[in-house]
Design a protein around this motif. Structure first.
Motif, short mmCIF file in Angstrom:
data_model
loop_
_atom_site.label_atom_id
_atom_site.label_comp_id
_atom_site.label_asym_id
_atom_site.label_seq_id
_atom_site.Cartn_x
_atom_site.Cartn_y
_atom_site.Cartn_z
N SER A 11 0.81 -1.22 0.00
CA SER A 11 0.00 0.00 0.00
C SER A 11 0.84 1.27 0.00
N PHE A 12 2.01 1.22 0.62
CA PHE A 12 2.90 2.37 0.67
C PHE A 12 3.26 2.84 -0.73
N THR A 13 3.60 1.89 -1.59
CA THR A 13 4.01 2.23 -2.95
C THR A 13 2.81 2.39 -3.87
N GLU A 14 1.73 1.69 -3.60
CA GLU A 14 0.51 1.88 -4.38
C GLU A 14 0.00 3.31 -4.23
N GLY A 15 0.15 3.87 -3.03
CA GLY A 15 -0.27 5.25 -2.79
C GLY A 15 -1.47 5.38 -1.88
N VAL A 16 -1.82 4.32 -1.15
CA VAL A 16 -2.99 4.36 -0.28
C VAL A 16 -2.84 5.47 0.77
N GLY A 17 -3.92 6.18 1.00
CA GLY A 17 -3.92 7.32 1.92
C GLY A 17 -3.90 8.64 1.20
N ASP A 18 -3.42 8.62 -0.04
CA ASP A 18 -3.35 9.82 -0.88
C ASP A 18 -4.46 9.70 -1.94
N ASP A 19 -5.69 9.93 -1.50
CA ASP A 19 -6.85 9.68 -2.36
C ASP A 19 -6.87 10.61 -3.56
N ASP A 20 -7.17 10.01 -4.71
CA ASP A 20 -7.30 10.77 -5.96
C ASP A 20 -8.23 9.98 -6.88
N PRO A 21 -9.49 10.40 -6.98
CA PRO A 21 -10.46 9.64 -7.79
C PRO A 21 -10.05 9.49 -9.25
N ALA A 22 -9.21 10.40 -9.75
CA ALA A 22 -8.80 10.35 -11.16
C ALA A 22 -7.66 9.37 -11.39
N ALA A 23 -7.03 8.89 -10.33
CA ALA A 23 -5.87 8.00 -10.46
C ALA A 23 -6.31 6.54 -10.46
N PRO A 24 -5.54 5.64 -11.09
CA PRO A 24 -5.85 4.21 -11.02
C PRO A 24 -5.94 3.74 -9.57
N ASN A 25 -6.90 2.88 -9.28
CA ASN A 25 -7.17 2.39 -7.92
C ASN A 25 -7.58 3.50 -6.96
N GLY A 26 -7.80 4.73 -7.48
CA GLY A 26 -8.28 5.83 -6.67
C GLY A 26 -7.24 6.45 -5.76
N VAL A 27 -5.96 6.17 -6.01
CA VAL A 27 -4.90 6.73 -5.17
C VAL A 27 -3.74 7.21 -6.04
N ARG A 28 -3.01 8.20 -5.53
CA ARG A 28 -1.88 8.76 -6.25
C ARG A 28 -0.58 8.26 -5.64
N GLY A 29 -0.03 8.94 -4.64
CA GLY A 29 1.13 8.43 -3.93
C GLY A 29 2.47 8.97 -4.39
N TRP A 30 3.49 8.64 -3.61
CA TRP A 30 4.84 9.16 -3.86
C TRP A 30 5.42 8.64 -5.18
N ALA A 31 5.15 7.38 -5.53
CA ALA A 31 5.74 6.81 -6.74
C ALA A 31 5.21 7.53 -7.98
N ASP A 32 3.92 7.85 -7.99
CA ASP A 32 3.37 8.62 -9.12
C ASP A 32 4.03 9.99 -9.21
N ARG A 33 4.24 10.61 -8.05
CA ARG A 33 4.87 11.93 -8.05
C ARG A 33 6.30 11.87 -8.58
N VAL A 34 7.04 10.85 -8.18
CA VAL A 34 8.40 10.68 -8.68
C VAL A 34 8.37 10.46 -10.19
N ALA A 35 7.46 9.60 -10.65
CA ALA A 35 7.37 9.32 -12.09
C ALA A 35 7.05 10.58 -12.88
N GLU A 36 6.18 11.41 -12.35
CA GLU A 36 5.81 12.65 -13.05
C GLU A 36 7.03 13.56 -13.21
N GLN A 37 7.86 13.62 -12.17
CA GLN A 37 9.04 14.47 -12.25
C GLN A 37 10.07 13.90 -13.22
#
Length: 258
Positions: A11-37
């Motif tokens: 869940s830590f890497t999936e992004g659970v806790g960082d809710d984002d309805p537009a993101a897959p599985n409804g969560v964003r997270g640190w890994a998505d943020r790193v990938a965006e950068q």
């Protein structure tokens, strides 16, 4: 600059806790943020995230490692073991033996690898009871990272993560503030410049003992008891889920930090 990132874990890497309805599985997270950068700096960048909440270390290595390596990534992130450490009985030595074997296999491909220590839960009554076993696990992870030339994000040393305002209401997962802090730490470990900024939350609210007890009772009813019931039934929060990004795909341009 890395062109293919694959993130492994729970869940830590999936992004659970960082809710984002537009993101897959409804969560964003640190890994998505790193990938965006990383995507903002590399036009051909691709990103996969195989992490699924609730997974134990043997499940992560057994189900995610080979599919990840088959994608021939040049950068992987791996966090595993947090759910195992929450079990009443855990053989940490056996756990990290398997963990190190996976690290060696990843590094043998020539890919860069980012590892993580666990957070210091000293200020939370639940996680304070696990502090000793997390500290032992962390020492193994630090040694493994050194032996195999992996990058290390030492979350135990990130004192801001002791502040409950960086955590979701369930107290088990980081919120958007916490995930942003981890993303900043990962980018720093990789030596990547970025515009992300940590939150300035100001002084913490001082609660009376009665208010703290009331909050703890509400948390136990809403979050702790359902978690215990799932454990007793042998269920996981991720049983019905699949990986949020199962294949390497392009990433949208980095959004403004939030």
């Amino acid at each position: 600059m890395s062109k293919r990132l694959v993130a492994l874990g729970d869940s830590f890497t999936e992004g659970v806790g960082d809710d984002d309805p537009a993101a897959p599985n409804g969560v964003r997270g640190w890994a998505d943020r790193v990938a965006e950068q990383l995507a903002a700096r590399e036009p051909d960048f691709r990103y996969a995230n195989l992490a699924i909440r609730g997974k134990l270390l043997p499940q992560i290595l057994g189900e995610q490692l080979e599919p990840a390596l088959a994608m021939a990534p040049d950068l992987l992130t791996l966090y595993a073991g947090g759910n195992d450490l929450m079990r009443p009985k855990v053989d940490i030595d056996a756990l990290v033996d398997d963990y190190e074997a996976a690290v060696a296999k990843i590094r043998a491909t020539g890919a860069e690898l980012v590892l993580f220590t666990g957070v210091d839960g000293v200020e939370d009554a639940l996680f304070r009871r696990m502090r000793g076993r997390v500290a032992i696990y962390n020492e193994f992870v630090r040694a493994i990272a050194t032996r195999h030339g992996a990058h290390l994000v030492d979350m135990w040393a990130m004192r801001q993560l002791r502040d409950r305002r960086y955590w979701a209401p369930d107290r088990l997962h980081l919120n958007a503030y916490g995930h942003t802090e981890v993303a900043i730490a990962v980018l720093a470990a990789l030596g990547v410049e970025h515009p992300l900024e940590g939150a300035e939350l100001g002084p913490r609210e001082v609660l009376s003992p009665a208010a703290r007890r009331s909050q703890n009772v509400q948390w136990a009813r809403k979050h702790a008891l359902p978690w215990v019931r799932r454990r007793l039934r042998g269920e996981s929060s991720g049983d019905a889920l699949t990986a949020k990004r199962p294949t390497l795909e392009p990433v949208a341009s980095a959004p403004l930090p939030r």
